[in-house]
Design an enzyme around this catalytic site. Structure first.
Site, mmCIF file in Angstrom:
data_model
loop_
_atom_site.group_PDB
_atom_site.id
_atom_site.type_symbol
_atom_site.label_atom_id
_atom_site.label_comp_id
_atom_site.label_asym_id
_atom_site.label_seq_id
_atom_site.Cartn_x
_atom_site.Cartn_y
_atom_site.Cartn_z
ATOM 1 N N GLY A 155 -5.663 -1.725 -7.690
ATOM 2 C CA GLY A 155 -4.990 -0.686 -6.534
ATOM 3 C C GLY A 155 -5.404 -0.771 -5.118
ATOM 4 C CD GLU A 213 -7.628 -3.989 -15.106
ATOM 5 O OE1 GLU A 213 -7.998 -4.666 -16.097
ATOM 6 O OE2 GLU A 213 -6.668 -3.273 -15.469
ATOM 7 C CB CYS A 214 -8.758 -5.724 -7.336
ATOM 8 S SG CYS A 214 -9.253 -4.301 -7.250
ATOM 9 N N GLY A 215 -5.845 -7.136 -7.870
ATOM 10 C CA GLY A 215 -4.954 -8.443 -7.829
ATOM 11 C C GLY A 215 -4.482 -8.308 -6.304
ATOM 12 N NE ARG A 216 -0.460 -4.268 -3.665
ATOM 13 C CZ ARG A 216 0.894 -4.826 -3.895
ATOM 14 N NH1 ARG A 216 1.345 -5.524 -3.127
ATOM 15 N NH2 ARG A 216 1.468 -4.335 -4.744
ATOM 16 C CB CYS A 267 25.475 -15.638 0.297
ATOM 17 S SG CYS A 267 25.399 -17.343 0.537
ATOM 18 C CE1 TYR A 315 1.412 -7.834 -8.618
ATOM 19 C CE2 TYR A 315 0.143 -7.264 -6.592
ATOM 20 C CZ TYR A 315 0.199 -7.255 -8.004
ATOM 21 O OH TYR A 315 -0.788 -6.856 -8.747
#
Ligand SMILES: *Cc1c(COP(=O)(O)O)cnc(C)c1O
Length: 403
Positions: free
Chosen positions: A236, A274-277, A352, A381
């Site tokens: 987060g 537990e971080c991702g971003r 398109c 992401y």
């Protein structure tokens, strides 16, 4: 420089090299693995000593990213057997924790077979299924119970807890489920898991939230006579895509967190993030070449090689993604080279669909056909969440900058 810093010079250099290397319009993800390593080391070093830093694989599961992080983080968080395989393909040893809603028996059993360190259990039914599977293997599964707190919790871009969602065990049900887990022979309750929001930008509010997690964990541990070994505070830590300099400040977070730990941490408890971003965003850029410039209904558009089928994040979040322009000498084969100066431009892709927009009304000093638009903070992401096959355009190139 704050946590926002992205490796601009190295990525711009790599982007120019792509133009020189190919007559085809450029479309590439560029990742600086040196920056990734340095940034994640800095985040880990900034956290208090009782904290552990895991990487949430879903943010970017590229093998180069995983390999770079394997020696730097304390472990990986995965939410599928596919992610688990990707981690194990680059490192046989590193601790892995297994979470996510809707785990099948095959996934739970696969996680046990592969020796994950912890399973994050999302419901009473899941706990019972895991118990049965562990018993069949004559083993005991170490678990955290994932809790959806009653709230209200601080605001953030995405909320998984404190509101009705599919995630975790309702705080009101938790005592019952914790009781079952605490009495079980086939699962061993190690603590509690609280991934409650994503893209938090306020370090003080986040520290207070972790304090709440600790108080709850302590209470439930006491009630059930369980030593709380782990409180997992989830990920987060946020990126401010409007102004990356205002992203989550881990160094500023640490003293507030230390205060909460001193007040509320049960003795012997590790606190896991537990971080991702925040870990993966700044190392990556999506680099695209301008194919066309036009004015429609009084608004400037740049159409680029690529689009949201490679980089869905801005469309998914409804934001205008930050970018810099890298001028090039790309020729137009004798035709006049279209150009705009000092205008606001909307950057659109090749799909398109009017939703294929990466940035909206963003000011540029000069932009020409053949120039590069470098969307930075695209390492998390980005490619991972995009609908790659829509319209069957070719994929981007992937460039990894090493030492
Ligand atoms: C996605 C996710 C994370 C990582 O979240 P970020 O906002 O990217 O840090 C951590 N834990 C769980 C359970 C997740 O689903």
């Amino acid at each position: 420089m704050g946590d926002d810093a992205w490796p601009r010079r190295r990525i711009e250099q790599a982007a120019r090299a792509l133009v020189d290397a190919s007559p085809e319009p450029v479309c590439a993800y560029v990742y600086d693995l040196v920056h990734l390593r340095r940034h994640v080391c800095a985040v880990r070093a900034a956290l208090p000593g009782v904290c552990r830093l895991f990487y949430a694989v879903k943010a970017n599961a590229d093998p180069s990213v995983l390999r770079t992080l394997a020696g730097v983080v304390d472990g990986f968080e995965v939410a599928s057997l596919g992610e688990l395989e990707k981690v194990r393909a680059v490192n046989a040893e590193v601790p892995v924790v297994f979470g996510g809603p809707g785990k099948t028996d095959e996934e739970l059993d696969g996680a046990l077979a592969r020796g994950v360190a912890l399973v994050h259990v999302e419901s009473l039914h899941e706990l019972r299924r895991l118990e049965r599977l562990a018993a069949r293997r004559s083993t005991a599964a170490d678990v955290l119970l994932r809790v959806n707190l009653a709230g209200p919790l601080p605001a953030a871009t995405l909320a998984m807890g404190g509101v009705p969602t599919q995630f975790g065990i309702d705080e009101r049900e938790l005592p019952v489920v914790a009781g079952v887990a605490a009495r079980s022979c086939s699962v061993c309750l190690r603590g509690f898991h609280f991934h409650s929001l994503s893209n938090q930008l306020d370090p003080t509010a986040h520290a207070r939230l972790v304090g709440l997690f600790l108080r709850r964990a302590r209470r439930w541990g006491d009630e059930h006579g369980v030593a709380v070994g782990v409180v997992n505070a989830g990920g987060g830590f946020g990126i401010d895509y409007g102004d990356p300099r205002r992203s989550f400040d881990v160094a500023g977070f640490a003293p507030h967190l230390s205060r909460e730990l001193a007040l509320h941490r049960p003795p012997g408890t590790e606190v896991v993030f537990e971080c991702g971003r925040h870990l993966a965003a700044s190392c990556g850029a999506y680099v695209v070449e301008v194919l066309d410039l036009k004015v429609n209904h009084g608004r400037h558009f740049a159409v680029v090689r690529g689009g949201t089928h490679h980089f869905r994040l801005p469309a998914s979040w409804g934001h205008s993604h930050p970018f810099v322009v890298v001028p090039t000498d790309r020729g137009t084969d004798g035709l006049p080279r279209p150009e705009v100066r000092n205008v606001r431009v909307t950057v659109a892709g090749q799909l398109c669909s009017p939703k294929d927009v990466l940035a909206r009304d963003a000011p540029v000093e000069r932009l020409r056909v053949g120039d590069l638009v470098v969307f930075h903070h695209a390492g998390a992401y980005g490619w991972e969440i995009s609908h790659h096959e829509f319209l069957s355009h070719p994929p981007p190139r992937f460039v990894f900058l090493g030492p």
